[in-house]
Design a protein around this motif. Sequence first.
Motif, mmCIF file in Angstrom:
data_model
loop_
_atom_site.group_PDB
_atom_site.id
_atom_site.type_symbol
_atom_site.label_atom_id
_atom_site.label_comp_id
_atom_site.label_asym_id
_atom_site.label_seq_id
_atom_site.Cartn_x
_atom_site.Cartn_y
_atom_site.Cartn_z
ATOM 1 N N ARG A 192 0.647 -1.263 0.178
ATOM 2 C CA ARG A 192 0.051 0.081 -0.035
ATOM 3 C C ARG A 192 0.926 1.124 -0.070
ATOM 4 N NH1 ARG A 192 -3.007 0.541 5.590
ATOM 5 N NH2 ARG A 192 -3.413 2.627 4.720
ATOM 6 N N ALA A 193 0.232 2.229 -0.402
ATOM 7 C CA ALA A 193 0.948 3.568 -0.281
ATOM 8 C C ALA A 193 1.446 4.169 1.075
ATOM 9 C CB ALA A 193 0.035 4.494 -1.155
ATOM 10 N N ALA A 194 2.340 5.027 1.306
ATOM 11 C CA ALA A 194 2.318 5.232 2.523
ATOM 12 C C ALA A 194 1.835 6.423 2.865
ATOM 13 C CB ALA A 194 3.977 5.810 2.388
ATOM 14 N N THR A 195 1.131 6.750 3.997
ATOM 15 C CA THR A 195 0.387 7.746 4.154
ATOM 16 C C THR A 195 0.609 8.262 5.718
ATOM 17 O OG1 THR A 195 -1.190 6.417 5.697
ATOM 18 C CG2 THR A 195 -1.448 6.717 3.300
ATOM 19 N N ALA A 196 0.237 9.356 6.065
ATOM 20 C CA ALA A 196 0.411 10.275 7.327
ATOM 21 C C ALA A 196 0.065 9.527 8.253
ATOM 22 C CB ALA A 196 -0.097 11.788 7.217
ATOM 23 N N GLU A 197 -1.115 8.796 8.230
ATOM 24 C CA GLU A 197 -1.640 7.840 9.307
ATOM 25 C C GLU A 197 -0.781 6.671 9.614
ATOM 26 O OE1 GLU A 197 -3.648 4.871 11.043
ATOM 27 O OE2 GLU A 197 -3.109 4.650 8.810
ATOM 28 N N LEU A 198 -0.141 6.219 8.606
ATOM 29 C CA LEU A 198 0.738 5.005 8.700
ATOM 30 C C LEU A 198 1.941 5.658 9.536
ATOM 31 C CD1 LEU A 198 0.625 2.629 5.540
ATOM 32 C CD2 LEU A 198 -0.164 2.220 8.134
ATOM 33 N N TYR A 199 2.399 6.595 9.206
ATOM 34 C CA TYR A 199 3.759 7.162 9.728
ATOM 35 C C TYR A 199 3.434 7.406 11.194
ATOM 36 C CZ TYR A 199 6.541 7.981 5.529
ATOM 37 O OH TYR A 199 7.345 7.691 4.302
ATOM 38 N N LEU A 204 7.390 6.867 12.934
ATOM 39 C CA LEU A 204 8.388 7.224 11.953
ATOM 40 C C LEU A 204 8.037 8.564 11.194
ATOM 41 C CD1 LEU A 204 8.741 3.787 9.997
ATOM 42 C CD2 LEU A 204 10.193 4.692 11.891
ATOM 43 N N SER A 205 9.243 9.177 10.791
ATOM 44 C CA SER A 205 8.920 10.365 10.156
ATOM 45 C C SER A 205 9.228 10.196 8.749
ATOM 46 C CB SER A 205 10.218 11.157 10.703
ATOM 47 O OG SER A 205 10.507 12.489 9.834
ATOM 48 N N PRO A 206 8.073 11.078 8.092
ATOM 49 C CA PRO A 206 8.064 11.215 6.396
ATOM 50 C C PRO A 206 9.446 11.739 6.128
ATOM 51 C CG PRO A 206 6.461 12.519 7.431
ATOM 52 C CD PRO A 206 6.935 11.783 8.713
ATOM 53 N N ALA A 207 10.081 12.582 6.738
ATOM 54 C CA ALA A 207 11.188 13.267 6.157
ATOM 55 C C ALA A 207 12.372 12.570 6.139
ATOM 56 C CB ALA A 207 11.205 14.660 7.194
ATOM 57 N N LEU A 208 12.534 11.158 6.465
ATOM 58 C CA LEU A 208 13.694 10.676 6.629
ATOM 59 C C LEU A 208 13.421 9.127 6.020
ATOM 60 C CD1 LEU A 208 15.437 11.140 10.136
ATOM 61 C CD2 LEU A 208 15.936 12.345 8.054
ATOM 62 N N ALA A 237 20.679 11.136 8.463
ATOM 63 C CA ALA A 237 19.846 11.244 7.425
ATOM 64 C C ALA A 237 19.108 10.017 7.076
ATOM 65 C CB ALA A 237 20.348 11.726 5.951
ATOM 66 N N LEU A 238 18.913 9.205 8.151
ATOM 67 C CA LEU A 238 18.033 7.982 8.104
ATOM 68 C C LEU A 238 17.196 7.608 9.300
ATOM 69 C CD1 LEU A 238 19.740 5.465 9.408
ATOM 70 C CD2 LEU A 238 21.034 5.444 7.078
ATOM 71 N N GLN A 239 16.321 6.645 9.330
ATOM 72 C CA GLN A 239 15.827 6.035 10.623
ATOM 73 C C GLN A 239 15.652 4.682 10.463
ATOM 74 O OE1 GLN A 239 11.656 7.805 10.754
ATOM 75 N NE2 GLN A 239 11.688 8.029 8.630
ATOM 76 N N VAL A 240 15.605 4.118 11.755
ATOM 77 C CA VAL A 240 15.397 2.686 11.740
ATOM 78 C C VAL A 240 14.292 2.032 12.340
ATOM 79 C CG1 VAL A 240 16.737 0.410 12.401
ATOM 80 C CG2 VAL A 240 18.054 2.586 11.750
#
Length: 397
Positions: A192-199, A204-208, A237-240
């Motif tokens: 599925r597509a990434a959404t603000a609700e999933l983040y 998780l941050s949508p910025a990284l 510049a990443l998240q885990v």
Amino acid sequence: MMRHDNPKAIKLLILYASYGDGHLQAARAIQSALEKRGHVQTAVLDLMAKSHPLIHGMARRFYRSSYTKLPSLYGWMYGFTRPMKHDSMLGSFLHAFGRGTMNGIVRQEQPDAIIYTFPSYALPPASKQAARHIPSFAIITDFDLHQRWVHPRIDRYYVATEDLKTELVSLGISGSRVAATGIPLKQSFKPRAATAELYKRYGLSPALPAVLLMAGADGVTPAVLELGERLLARSGALQVALVCGRNESLRKAAALRFAGHPEASRIRVFGYVEPIHELMSLASCIVTKPGGITLSEAIAANLPIFTYRPAPGQELRNAVYLAERGAAVIASRPGQLVSAITRLLASPERLEQSRSALRLLQTAGAADAIADDILARFSLAQEHVQAVGGRGRLLTE
């Protein structure tokens, strides 16, 4: 076992083995796909566990210890037995386990067909006097072919790739008996597509870009905590997203280790995640053991794949197959892995090349395709039976 409330339903027995989780996952995926089509009754069975519980327990312990503590031994055994024939001394011995139990189940349940997601073919005896032929289907759950899967009394094979189909044909299996469907995934796995609700749900941050770091109860990815720390230290510049599966002790150790970490805001620790497709939709790449099911999920999610020190045996062969096609990277040292990941995430061109390679391996809806193919063969068989006056057999090619 099976229900008997619908005498007109097609009855299918699905066999698996509990060495790792992939065979059961494939069995459940096929069971769900078949039953949602109606007029089907299924039963899923670990034949070895039912027929020889003590030997089964010992074999599972040996599998776990050799796989995690003595991987070279496991790899040697896999390579040594890989070319074995079904009628060799070893092949005959392995396929004999559970035969008595299987014969009893077949007499009691009268299944219309048997589906295997593990190559332990305790097939009912074949003879000219046998009352009926029981069709047998094999679903190969890796990208590599161990010849234990190959048996003349398997009517149809379902495999991950056209390359595996070609290999089976080279061993004398008719191409009409092999379908390159992909490896079946559970019905709930839908990219599925990434959404603000999933983040927000997963913190998780949508910025990284996110690295999905997977570990499991059996064969835990080596040095998984060290890999997490190195990734955080190498790049800001990443998240885990660290998924520990059902390994609760690992989850607790990870939570404790990263609780006071200076980059704690860039790592999230999870236990078992049932909707793993949701996390995959948020990730830019995945680090995982190269089991057939997880690799197939990553391929379906178009998620670049990294493997770290894959264990010798089928998982190393899976990883090599994907690496040769540009769909995976194999690393043998922590620094090598971290460098490869940071290079990928820093390069839109590398990301697109990896995703293009993954798209070439994608197959849509393997579980549904297999279920439809099996049931279509019953329809053809019934038409043939009517045409010849009540006599015939399934899968006559």
